[in-house]
Design an enzyme around this catalytic site. Sequence first.
Site, PDB file in Angstrom:
ATOM      1  N   HIS A  75       0.836  -1.202   0.000  1.00  0.00           N
ATOM      2  CA  HIS A  75       0.000   0.000   0.000  1.00  0.00           C
ATOM      3  C   HIS A  75       0.874   1.256   0.000  1.00  0.00           C
ATOM      4  O   HIS A  75       0.585   2.229  -0.712  1.00  0.00           O
ATOM      5  CB  HIS A  75      -0.923  -0.008   1.221  1.00  0.00           C
ATOM      6  CG  HIS A  75      -1.780   1.201   1.333  1.00  0.00           C
ATOM      7  ND1 HIS A  75      -2.785   1.499   0.440  1.00  0.00           N
ATOM      8  CD2 HIS A  75      -1.774   2.211   2.250  1.00  0.00           C
ATOM      9  CE1 HIS A  75      -3.369   2.634   0.795  1.00  0.00           C
ATOM     10  NE2 HIS A  75      -2.775   3.090   1.884  1.00  0.00           N
TER      11      HIS A  75
ATOM     12  N   ASP B  15       2.265   1.765  -3.442  1.00  0.00           N
ATOM     13  CA  ASP B  15       1.192   2.222  -4.319  1.00  0.00           C
ATOM     14  C   ASP B  15       0.907   3.701  -4.086  1.00  0.00           C
ATOM     15  O   ASP B  15       0.769   4.482  -5.039  1.00  0.00           O
ATOM     16  CB  ASP B  15      -0.065   1.383  -4.076  1.00  0.00           C
ATOM     17  CG  ASP B  15      -1.204   1.754  -5.003  1.00  0.00           C
ATOM     18  OD1 ASP B  15      -0.972   1.817  -6.230  1.00  0.00           O
ATOM     19  OD2 ASP B  15      -2.323   1.972  -4.503  1.00  0.00           O
TER      20      ASP B  15
END
Length: 119
Positions: A83, A86
């Site tokens: 995450h 990203d």
Amino acid sequence: MADTENQKLDGEMIAMSIIASAGDARSYAFGALAAAKEGNFEEADRMLAQAKEAGAGAHKAQTELLFAEANGNAPEMGVLQVHAQDHFMTAMLAEELIKEIIDVYRQLEDLRMSKGERQ
């Protein structure tokens, strides 16, 4: 066992640092876009500089993870690290695209000014 837990905790802290810095970079970049849309290019430039600085913080944290992996001390990879990556990549992309859009706004403003001077 304690070393493994410390490495995991460090990985989580680094991931959170990346998320926070990347989030700040993205917010500053979109703030710069809003300022440019209003014709306030000084504010847009200021906010782009802040976005770049925040992005550098995310990059520094990401580099820590890369060095840890290269040294065989990489924390366990999990959803949080994915995450974080990203978040960082989308913030970088947003910043790059927003810079281009701001350049278009500058060109439009220059055209408006030149037409206004001729009239």
